[in-house]
Design an enzyme around this catalytic site. Structure first.
Site, mmCIF file in Angstrom:
data_model
loop_
_atom_site.group_PDB
_atom_site.id
_atom_site.type_symbol
_atom_site.label_atom_id
_atom_site.label_comp_id
_atom_site.label_asym_id
_atom_site.label_seq_id
_atom_site.Cartn_x
_atom_site.Cartn_y
_atom_site.Cartn_z
ATOM 1 N N CYS A 42 3.251 -12.366 -1.517
ATOM 2 C CA CYS A 42 3.890 -11.851 -2.762
ATOM 3 C C CYS A 42 4.695 -12.863 -3.417
ATOM 4 O O CYS A 42 5.592 -13.469 -2.551
ATOM 5 C CB CYS A 42 4.373 -10.586 -2.907
ATOM 6 S SG CYS A 42 4.727 -9.760 -4.563
ATOM 7 N N HIS A 98 3.959 -6.908 1.529
ATOM 8 C CA HIS A 98 5.345 -6.202 1.530
ATOM 9 C C HIS A 98 5.536 -4.872 1.165
ATOM 10 O O HIS A 98 5.093 -4.506 0.204
ATOM 11 C CB HIS A 98 6.502 -7.271 1.323
ATOM 12 C CG HIS A 98 6.608 -7.397 -0.211
ATOM 13 N ND1 HIS A 98 7.434 -6.800 -0.752
ATOM 14 C CD2 HIS A 98 5.850 -7.875 -1.163
ATOM 15 C CE1 HIS A 98 7.450 -6.765 -2.216
ATOM 16 N NE2 HIS A 98 6.553 -7.669 -2.470
ATOM 17 N N CYS A 101 6.486 -3.215 -2.904
ATOM 18 C CA CYS A 101 5.969 -4.239 -3.555
ATOM 19 C C CYS A 101 5.793 -3.687 -5.189
ATOM 20 O O CYS A 101 5.153 -2.736 -5.261
ATOM 21 C CB CYS A 101 4.538 -4.663 -3.134
ATOM 22 S SG CYS A 101 3.521 -6.026 -4.057
HETATM 23 ZN ZN ZN Z 1 5.332 -7.749 -4.061
#
Ligand code: ZN
Length: 203
Positions: A42, A98, A101
């Site tokens: 991300c 993660h 998020c």
């Molecule tokens: Zn994220």
């Protein structure tokens, strides 16, 4: 001080320190790269891949986007994948989601219409597919579980790309890993590894 100037000064002192410790460091990197890993995660600022895996410049080939997606209509991720596999011959592709998020949360709550909600549509679809099970959970648990489901789904999408299908047909690599990073304790948990011969036991 201008915050951007702070970064330039920090860069200068980092380069000086690295050169002092290892005079050949930059010359070595300038001569080429042979990373073993493609890292897809991300864009979140709290997931700094080289810090949390204690890797150095030259070790990770990196692609990051909101909610660590591998979309068949995203030429960016597909080009990164192709170059990593076919030119750099990386042996491991890691998709690291993660907990916490914001992209996944937006997919649960419904992001405002526009580019972001279109981008997150695959996550919203995963939510819909598992809604009966996910809606039994608390809000926090639902969020965490969708982070995991989304990360695993991206690894399965990788396995369906022509790049990976071709590599698996010719070689015994790459291994595709779904990992999830925990912001509160800094630890990565492996969820799944796929190889040409199928799912692998976790390390
Ligand atoms: Zn994220």
């Amino acid at each position: 001080m201008n915050p951007a100037r702070r970064l330039l000064l920090a860069n200068k002192s980092w380069a000086q320190e690295r050169r002092a410790i290892d005079p050949e460091f930059f010359a070595r990197l300038a001569s080429g790269q042979q990373p073993e890993f493609l890292w897809i995660s991300c864009s979140d600022s709290r997931v700094p891949e080289t810090q949390l895996t204690v890797t150095d410049a030259g070790e990770l080939f990196v692609h990051r986007n909101v909610a660590n997606l591998v979309r068949a209509d995203d030429r960016n991720v597909l080009c990164v994948l192709q170059y990593a596999i076919e030119a750099l011959k990386v042996r491991h592709v890691i998709v690291c989601g993660h907990y916490g998020c914001g992209g996944v949360k937006a997919a649960i709550n419904g992001a405002p219409p526009g580019r972001l909600s279109e981008w997150l549509d695959p996550v919203a679809q995963i939510y819909e597919q598992h809604r009966a099970q996910l809606d039994l959970l608390s809000e926090e648990e639902r969020w965490a579980k969708l982070v995991e489901l989304n990360t695993v789904a991206q690894v399965h999408r990788l396995a369906q790309t022509d790049v990976i299908e071709n590599a698996w047909a010719k070689y015994n690599y790459p291994y595709l890993h779904a990992w999830v990073y925990s912001l509160p304790d800094g630890l990565i948990q492996p969820l799944l590894t796929l190889s040409p011969s199928g799912p692998q036991k976790l390390l």
